[in-house]
Design a protein around this motif. Structure first.
Motif, PDB file in Angstrom:
ATOM      1  N   PRO A 915      23.161  70.513 -28.128  1.00  0.00           N
ATOM      2  CA  PRO A 915      23.028  68.846 -29.544  1.00  0.00           C
ATOM      3  C   PRO A 915      24.810  68.416 -30.106  1.00  0.00           C
ATOM      4  CG  PRO A 915      21.413  69.889 -30.061  1.00  0.00           C
ATOM      5  CD  PRO A 915      21.758  70.740 -28.988  1.00  0.00           C
ATOM      6  N   THR A 916      25.342  69.331 -30.523  1.00  0.00           N
ATOM      7  CA  THR A 916      26.871  69.445 -30.794  1.00  0.00           C
ATOM      8  C   THR A 916      27.640  69.183 -29.176  1.00  0.00           C
ATOM      9  OG1 THR A 916      26.961  71.567 -30.172  1.00  0.00           O
ATOM     10  CG2 THR A 916      26.438  71.183 -32.722  1.00  0.00           C
ATOM     11  N   VAL A 917      27.541  69.692 -28.643  1.00  0.00           N
ATOM     12  CA  VAL A 917      28.033  69.068 -27.358  1.00  0.00           C
ATOM     13  C   VAL A 917      27.626  68.080 -26.671  1.00  0.00           C
ATOM     14  CG1 VAL A 917      28.863  69.891 -24.716  1.00  0.00           C
ATOM     15  CG2 VAL A 917      28.413  72.179 -26.904  1.00  0.00           C
ATOM     16  N   PHE A 918      26.178  67.336 -26.602  1.00  0.00           N
ATOM     17  CA  PHE A 918      26.119  66.063 -26.486  1.00  0.00           C
ATOM     18  C   PHE A 918      26.592  65.445 -26.863  1.00  0.00           C
ATOM     19  CE2 PHE A 918      22.872  63.167 -26.114  1.00  0.00           C
ATOM     20  CZ  PHE A 918      22.693  62.756 -25.046  1.00  0.00           C
ATOM     21  N   PHE A 919      26.574  65.571 -28.671  1.00  0.00           N
ATOM     22  CA  PHE A 919      26.942  64.032 -29.448  1.00  0.00           C
ATOM     23  C   PHE A 919      28.238  63.701 -29.043  1.00  0.00           C
ATOM     24  CE2 PHE A 919      23.099  65.527 -31.831  1.00  0.00           C
ATOM     25  CZ  PHE A 919      22.823  63.765 -31.198  1.00  0.00           C
ATOM     26  N   LYS A 920      29.013  65.353 -29.154  1.00  0.00           N
ATOM     27  CA  LYS A 920      30.803  64.969 -29.306  1.00  0.00           C
ATOM     28  C   LYS A 920      30.601  64.309 -27.176  1.00  0.00           C
ATOM     29  CE  LYS A 920      32.171  68.934 -31.506  1.00  0.00           C
ATOM     30  NZ  LYS A 920      32.640  70.083 -31.233  1.00  0.00           N
ATOM     31  N   MET A 921      30.253  64.728 -26.793  1.00  0.00           N
ATOM     32  CA  MET A 921      30.592  63.872 -25.271  1.00  0.00           C
ATOM     33  C   MET A 921      29.676  62.431 -25.531  1.00  0.00           C
ATOM     34  SD  MET A 921      28.397  64.628 -22.052  1.00  0.00           S
ATOM     35  CE  MET A 921      26.564  63.644 -22.677  1.00  0.00           C
ATOM     36  N   CYS A 922      29.287  62.088 -25.929  1.00  0.00           N
ATOM     37  CA  CYS A 922      28.755  60.730 -26.157  1.00  0.00           C
ATOM     38  C   CYS A 922      29.910  60.026 -27.118  1.00  0.00           C
ATOM     39  CB  CYS A 922      27.120  60.346 -27.056  1.00  0.00           C
ATOM     40  SG  CYS A 922      25.713  61.192 -26.135  1.00  0.00           S
ATOM     41  N   LYS A 923      29.799  60.817 -28.124  1.00  0.00           N
ATOM     42  CA  LYS A 923      31.383  60.108 -28.178  1.00  0.00           C
ATOM     43  C   LYS A 923      32.961  59.903 -27.948  1.00  0.00           C
ATOM     44  CE  LYS A 923      33.919  60.850 -33.264  1.00  0.00           C
ATOM     45  NZ  LYS A 923      33.947  61.649 -34.375  1.00  0.00           N
ATOM     46  N   ALA A 924      32.915  60.764 -26.797  1.00  0.00           N
ATOM     47  CA  ALA A 924      34.331  60.585 -25.845  1.00  0.00           C
ATOM     48  C   ALA A 924      33.702  58.882 -24.438  1.00  0.00           C
ATOM     49  CB  ALA A 924      34.401  61.851 -25.358  1.00  0.00           C
ATOM     50  N   GLN A 925      32.697  59.110 -25.111  1.00  0.00           N
ATOM     51  CA  GLN A 925      32.183  57.730 -23.946  1.00  0.00           C
ATOM     52  C   GLN A 925      31.944  56.317 -24.686  1.00  0.00           C
ATOM     53  OE1 GLN A 925      32.148  58.126 -20.772  1.00  0.00           O
ATOM     54  NE2 GLN A 925      32.984  60.353 -20.263  1.00  0.00           N
ATOM     55  N   GLY A 926      32.085  55.898 -26.232  1.00  0.00           N
ATOM     56  CA  GLY A 926      32.093  55.315 -27.154  1.00  0.00           C
ATOM     57  C   GLY A 926      30.219  55.291 -26.969  1.00  0.00           C
ATOM     58  N   ILE A 927      29.781  55.780 -26.885  1.00  0.00           N
ATOM     59  CA  ILE A 927      28.146  55.919 -27.638  1.00  0.00           C
ATOM     60  C   ILE A 927      28.091  56.166 -29.143  1.00  0.00           C
ATOM     61  CG2 ILE A 927      25.532  56.988 -27.001  1.00  0.00           C
ATOM     62  CD1 ILE A 927      26.930  57.214 -23.820  1.00  0.00           C
ATOM     63  N   GLY A 928      27.593  55.358 -29.315  1.00  0.00           N
ATOM     64  CA  GLY A 928      27.564  55.575 -31.064  1.00  0.00           C
ATOM     65  C   GLY A 928      26.535  54.208 -31.610  1.00  0.00           C
ATOM     66  N   PHE A 929      26.638  54.150 -32.933  1.00  0.00           N
ATOM     67  CA  PHE A 929      26.191  53.689 -33.905  1.00  0.00           C
ATOM     68  C   PHE A 929      27.269  53.108 -34.886  1.00  0.00           C
ATOM     69  CE2 PHE A 929      23.260  51.499 -36.909  1.00  0.00           C
ATOM     70  CZ  PHE A 929      22.282  50.707 -36.484  1.00  0.00           C
ATOM     71  N   ASP A 930      27.527  51.598 -34.904  1.00  0.00           N
ATOM     72  CA  ASP A 930      27.999  50.945 -35.299  1.00  0.00           C
ATOM     73  C   ASP A 930      27.538  50.037 -36.949  1.00  0.00           C
ATOM     74  OD1 ASP A 930      30.339  49.660 -37.289  1.00  0.00           O
ATOM     75  OD2 ASP A 930      30.622  48.166 -35.686  1.00  0.00           O
ATOM     76  N   MET A 931      27.466  50.905 -38.095  1.00  0.00           N
ATOM     77  CA  MET A 931      26.870  50.858 -39.372  1.00  0.00           C
ATOM     78  C   MET A 931      26.654  49.488 -40.782  1.00  0.00           C
ATOM     79  SD  MET A 931      23.974  52.975 -39.564  1.00  0.00           S
ATOM     80  CE  MET A 931      23.358  52.588 -41.482  1.00  0.00           C
ATOM     81  N   VAL A 972      26.106  57.146 -17.743  1.00  0.00           N
ATOM     82  CA  VAL A 972      27.108  57.354 -18.194  1.00  0.00           C
ATOM     83  C   VAL A 972      26.564  59.005 -18.961  1.00  0.00           C
ATOM     84  CG1 VAL A 972      28.450  58.643 -20.213  1.00  0.00           C
ATOM     85  CG2 VAL A 972      28.452  55.551 -19.227  1.00  0.00           C
ATOM     86  N   ILE A 973      25.317  59.402 -19.664  1.00  0.00           N
ATOM     87  CA  ILE A 973      25.218  60.670 -19.659  1.00  0.00           C
ATOM     88  C   ILE A 973      24.340  60.525 -18.072  1.00  0.00           C
ATOM     89  CG2 ILE A 973      23.165  62.268 -20.330  1.00  0.00           C
ATOM     90  CD1 ILE A 973      22.637  59.932 -22.379  1.00  0.00           C
ATOM     91  N   GLN A 974      23.447  60.945 -17.042  1.00  0.00           N
ATOM     92  CA  GLN A 974      23.434  60.789 -15.678  1.00  0.00           C
ATOM     93  C   GLN A 974      24.765  61.446 -15.303  1.00  0.00           C
ATOM     94  OE1 GLN A 974      20.465  61.366 -14.195  1.00  0.00           O
ATOM     95  NE2 GLN A 974      21.305  61.426 -12.192  1.00  0.00           N
ATOM     96  N   GLN A 975      25.760  60.757 -15.445  1.00  0.00           N
ATOM     97  CA  GLN A 975      27.184  61.679 -14.570  1.00  0.00           C
ATOM     98  C   GLN A 975      27.545  62.641 -15.258  1.00  0.00           C
ATOM     99  OE1 GLN A 975      29.825  57.542 -14.791  1.00  0.00           O
ATOM    100  NE2 GLN A 975      28.031  56.935 -13.445  1.00  0.00           N
ATOM    101  N   GLU A 976      27.872  63.002 -16.907  1.00  0.00           N
ATOM    102  CA  GLU A 976      28.226  63.620 -17.603  1.00  0.00           C
ATOM    103  C   GLU A 976      27.516  64.796 -17.009  1.00  0.00           C
ATOM    104  OE1 GLU A 976      30.539  63.924 -19.029  1.00  0.00           O
ATOM    105  OE2 GLU A 976      31.528  62.246 -18.715  1.00  0.00           O
ATOM    106  N   ILE A 977      26.071  64.764 -17.381  1.00  0.00           N
ATOM    107  CA  ILE A 977      25.167  65.676 -16.813  1.00  0.00           C
ATOM    108  C   ILE A 977      24.583  66.477 -15.992  1.00  0.00           C
ATOM    109  CG2 ILE A 977      24.851  66.069 -19.539  1.00  0.00           C
ATOM    110  CD1 ILE A 977      21.409  64.862 -18.455  1.00  0.00           C
TER     111      ILE A 977
END
Length: 1017
Positions: A915-931, A972-977
């Motif tokens: 999970p930690t690696v997955f979230f870092k990967m998503c953050k690098a690809q600009g995947i996140g939530f703007d509160m 993006v997730i498909q290409q990364e994993i």
């Protein structure tokens, strides 16, 4: 030599007669079975006395034999031969009594040193009579003229002349055997010399060569006499050493054929013909004379042997006398003790032939007493058969009695247990109803006060369904987003997880719940966000460790977890609490009864009745809403064919028909078949157009098409029907077997190319109020009938129409005692004939849905509200500039948002990423939530071990943006994993394709709406 007996010796005969009398007495005592004058005769004592007497007589006979041997059987000294002339008894044996064997080795009493010298000299002279000096010495010293071997006789035509007269054994030391008749014992040495000189002739040719020395030696004649008894032969050592190197000639046969016979095995063989011994035969007489002193022990063995040979009808048996003597002396007859068979046969020289004859099947019944033996055997076999049959019948009856007794005991025990379980379940049901009544009465008070919600996301499917589902515990844990119910400050959540969650999952959800209200600057919001993490508890049943592979539903695991139940009781003590379950199961009542809390849901029986596909159609019929054309409760093949033919005749515009198994969920138990493959469809369509829609509803018009359909529907289904998910049912035959066993429905697929399905979540409050909690348009994966996600809120149906349908269905459910969370599936399409939108009710699930769980996460992240009455998702927008106190007191402005929810996204390659690696990967690809803007992406993690499944929510200002963001994240997730060589199993690609179709349809609808507005203006 003064004690040498001069008269005829009869002592040996007397001793033999005494032994015979004792043996007869012993046999007579064995037959005594009566008692006289009340006193029992001690036969064993008499037997012991007789044996003692026999041993004494045998000992005296041996002593007598030693005395006689010492006094009478010693040849006179050579120097006293001229002075003393001893009158010896004549020896006149018959020629037929000679045997063909060499003398047996034995031990005799040793002579004195002078006698040894005389014996050696005598034997040297007799063994080499061809030497001239030996003949002279014998004639001079003993007066015995030896034959001249260099002279030919008139009848010598062969190399050797065979002895045809009687023979005699020359015993070392000059001993003669006492087993000879009395007239032979009185014969003198002179008479013996003259007889031997007259009857023996010798050949001319030189004798055979000696084996050891290689010298030529002349053959000697061999006279044969019975061996002395064991007591005498055991002491003779000189005889054994002398006879080792001697050569002998065999007597001439009856045909006067000169033959050189090798050394025979037995010295005293005799023949038993047809089981009887000829007592007058010479060989038998010689055997009897030799063993006269121990004859009493041999008679029993001989009689037993004769009896055996007679019983088996042996025509000829050759007996070895020595073996018979050893067997008779070694066999202790005892009282009625039979001799061993192989022991008796071992005394025979032709035992192989006799043994083959004895072992021949049925041979026993051809001999003496064979008829009686056969009768006895038949009777014994029959009695044995009867006894065996009786015994087996007894065993079977005993086994049957035991089985019946055990079965009855088990039946009685099961009956008692069944009654106890029924009573317990009835008590649990009564308690559930009482608590449900209390919940309905106090529902408003409970909703406005502090309360504890026990979430048990249990899937109470049947055992066959649970065992067929892979990752069953992960499926139950998909609704982990129920934790987000803590957004209500009066709610505490106890979430029962079907598997152990790692620290990373717990930390992730703790951080996620802290985000609630974090964008606000007020102290109250900060306090609320910090208190959210204190108001939820995650528990795992301790029975999970004991049943890791049984695929038990979560309620059953919790039922067998006393420590977890005790902890839940401690957590809810003194608080208002109720249970929110999943698919209803009977163990839900047991858990609720153990905890003493109500269940916000229907009874398990009611849920099983109306939670099926056929039950849903009954609810829709009671709610009077539009449903798909079809029929439920189909359990036979004929019923299926007739129903399908009738529905196809009545609905000619339907192009595809669906077959759904009652108990299956999520598109697993669904199959379809297209009408275009039916050969008579074009003809039926022409008939429909010829008569028109109004006239077509009459039965006489539909009858020809109905009959034609009935003929072709079976073959049409067999060849063209196919399951929607081949991973569950590989072919139509497997699906049909399950369909007919569990029951199912036949429904029409909406007759349109553009069909939108939507899901609405309802809360049927115990007080009778129906509340809409969530609504969204469905997103499908590889199977168009399986829901993977949805877009919230829905935009396919008019909100008023949707609200009306939901209220009617909700009231119909309340009338059937269904309360709690209900999920309603609808389908909408455009009717081409009337150009009106139609909404069909498809299915109803009596449980907490995945969409509702993900909607709770959406609401706690955005801090907004979902108004299903108007189908609007409103979120608060933060104030950009500083405002006055009046503006702060006012309600902050709200903005519309759209969200796309993916409840179960799976990819096998996700298990290789932590999970930690997955979230870092998503953050690098600009995947996140703007509160602040309330936009972006949030994930829902289901497990920390396999990590192959997850949930995702994307929020945007418009629906198109939310769909694009969702599809981009999946890509993006498909290409990364993944890599070109390792794609893995996933539903990402199918979901992306479905989203693209929805986007294309959205663009077309927007363009059509713009044109309509321009035309209207």
């Amino acid at each position: 030599m003064s004690d040498t007996p001069k008269n005829e010796d009869t002592l040996g005969t007397v001793l033999v007669q005494v032994q015979d009398d004792l043996r007869q007495l012993k046999h007579s005592l064995g037959k005594i079975t009566i008692s006289e004058k009340g006193e029992t005769l001690d036969i064993q004592a008499l037997d012991t006395a007789i044996r003692r007497t026999e041993r004494g007589i045998r000992k005296r006979a041996e002593e007598y034999l030693k005395t006689v041997n010492k006094q009478l059987l010693i040849l006179p000294s050579i120097e006293d031969l001229q002075k003393k002339t001893i009158q010896l008894p004549k020896w006149n044996p018959t020629l037929e009594s000679f045997t063909d064997t060499c003398p047996q080795r034995g031990e005799l009493p040793g002579p004195s040193p002078g006698e040894k010298h005389k014996s050696a000299l005598t034997m040297r002279l007799l063994c080499n009579p061809a030497h001239p000096k030996n003949r002279a010495i014998m004639h001079q010293k003993f007066g015995i003229p030896l034959p001249d071997l260099h002279k030919k006789s008139a009848n010598s035509e062969t190399h050797h002349r065979v002895i045809t007269g009687p023979t005699m054994s020359i015993v070392p030391g000059g001993h003669r055997n006492l087993a000879r008749p009395e007239e032979d014992m009185r014969a003198g040495l002179t008479d013996w010399k003259s007889r031997c000189h007259k009857q023996l002739t010798w050949g001319k040719e030189p004798g055979p060569t000696h084996e050891r020395t290689g010298r030529e030696c002349t053959p000697t004649w061999t006279t044969k006499a019975p061996a002395p008894p064991p007591s005498a032969t055991s002491k003779s050592t000189g005889y054994r050493s002398m006879m080792q190197g001697s050569n002998c000639l065999t007597p001439e046969s009856h045909q006067n054929v000169p033959v050189l016979v090798p050394i025979a095995i037995s010295k005293f063989p005799f023949t038993i013909t047809e089981g009887r011994t000829d007592p007058m035969a010479a060989d038998f007489c010689r055997f009897k004379q030799h063993y006269c002193l121990c004859w009493g022990n041999l008679v029993d063995a001989l009689e037993a042997l004769e009896k055996l040979l007679r019983e088996f009808a042996v025509p000829l048996a050759k007996v070895c006398g020595e073996r018979l003597a050893d067997f008779g002396l070694g066999w202790d007859i005892g009282w009625r003790r039979a001799p061993p068979l192989m022991g008796l046969l071992s005394v025979l020289e032709n035992r192989e032939q006799v043994l083959d004859l004895v072992l021949r099947p049925g041979q026993r019944y051809t001999g003496e007493g064979g008829i009686e033996a056969a009768a006895i055997r038949i009777q014994s076999c029959w009695r044995r058969y009867l006894a065996r049959t009786t015994y087996l019948r007894h065993c079977r009856r005993k086994w049957a009695a035991g089985t019946i007794a055990i079965s009855w005991l088990m039946h009685a025990q099961m009956r008692r247990v069944r009654k106890a379980l029924q009573a317990r379940r009835f008590r649990q049901l009564e308690n559930y109803r009482n608590r449900a009544q209390h919940l309905a009465t106090n529902w408003k008070h409970i909703q406005s006060s502090k309360r504890t919600i026990i979430h048990i996301p249990s899937l109470g499917y049947s055992q066959s369904q649970r065992l067929s589902l892979k990752g069953f515990d992960v499926l139950q844990n998909i609704q982990i987003s129920r934790l987000c119910d803590v957004r209500d400050e009066n709610v505490e959540v106890i979430y029962v997880s079907p598997r152990h969650l790692g620290d990373d999952i717990l930390h992730y959800y703790s951080s996620l719940l802290k985000l609630h209200g974090a964008s606000e600057v007020g102290d109250a919001e900060l306090t609320q966000s910090s208190s959210c993490i204190k108001r939820f508890t995650i528990l795992t049943p301790d029975a999970v460790e004991y049943f890791p592979t049984h695929n038990m539903c979560l309620s059953t695991l919790l039922k067998y977890s006393p420590r977890t139940l005790q902890r839940i009781r401690n957590l809810i003590q003194g608080k208002e609490a109720y249970i929110v379950g999943g698919v209803a199961h009977v163990d839900d009542l047991a858990v609720a009864d153990e905890l003493g809390v109500p269940i916000l849901g229907p009874e398990p029986v009611v849920a099983q009745l109306y939670g099926t596909k056929s039950g849903g159609r009954r609810i829709f019929a009671g709610a009077e809403v539009d449903v798909t054309p079809g029929q439920g409760d189909i359990y036979s093949l004929n019923q299926l064919h007739e129903t399908l033919a009738r529905l196809m005749t009545q609905n000619m515009d339907v192009q595809r028909w669906l077959f759904k198994v009652d108990s299956e969920q999520g598109g697993r138990g669904t199959a379809y078949c297209d009408v275009c493959h039916l050969s008579c469809y074009n003809w039926a369509l022409q008939e429909y157009r010829r008569h028109g829609p109004d006239l077509w509803n009459t039965e006489w018009v539909q009858e020809p098409v109905l009959l034609r359909y009935l003929d072709e529907v079976p073959e049409w289904l067999a060849h063209h029907a196919q399951p929607a998910k081949t991973s569950c049912y590989p072919n139509w035959a497997c699906f049909l077997k399950t369909f007919l066993r569990q029951g199912g429905v036949v429904e029409a697929y909406p007759p349109s190319d553009s069909v939108t399905c939507l899901t609405v979540d309802l809360l049927l409050e115990p007080g009778g109020v129906v509340t809409m909690l969530s609504c969204g348009d469905q997103l499908h994966g590889s199977c168009q009938l399986e829901t993977v996600g949805s877009s919230v809120p829905q935009t396919s149906v008019c909100p008023d129409t949707l609200h009306s349908i939901c209220m009617r269905v909700g009231r119909a459910c309340l009338q059937r005692l269904i309360i709690g969370y209900v999920s309603l599936d609808l389908a909408t399409f455009l009717n081409h004939s009337t150009l009106e939108q139609k909404v069909w009710a498809i299915d109803v699930d009596l449980r907490y849905s995945n969409q509702l769980a993900m909607t709770q996460m959406l609401l706690i992240l955005t801090g907004g509200t979902l108004d299903c009455r108007t189908c609007r998702l409103e979120v608060p927008v933060p104030i950009k500039e500083k405002s006055s106190a009046r503006q702060i007191a006012a309600k902050p402005p709200a903005a519309n948002r759209y969200a796309v929810i993916g409840s179960r996204l799976f990819h096998t390659n996700l298990s290789m990423v932590y999970p930690t690696v997955f979230f870092k990967m998503c953050k690098a690809q600009g995947i996140g939530f703007d509160m602040k803007r309330k936009e972006g992406t949030v994930f829902a993690l289901h497990d920390s071990s396999e990590r192959g499944s997850l949930g995702m929510v994307t929020v945007s200002e418009d629906l198109q943006g939310a769909l694009v963001t969702f599809a981009r994240n999946l890509s993006v997730i498909q290409q990364e994993i993944s890599s070109p060589k390792m794609q893995g199993e996933t539903n990402f690609k199918d979901l992306i394709k479905d989203i693209e179709d929805v986007l294309q349809m959205t663009v077309q609808n927007n363009a059509q709406a713009v044109e309509d507005n321009k035309a209207a203006t």
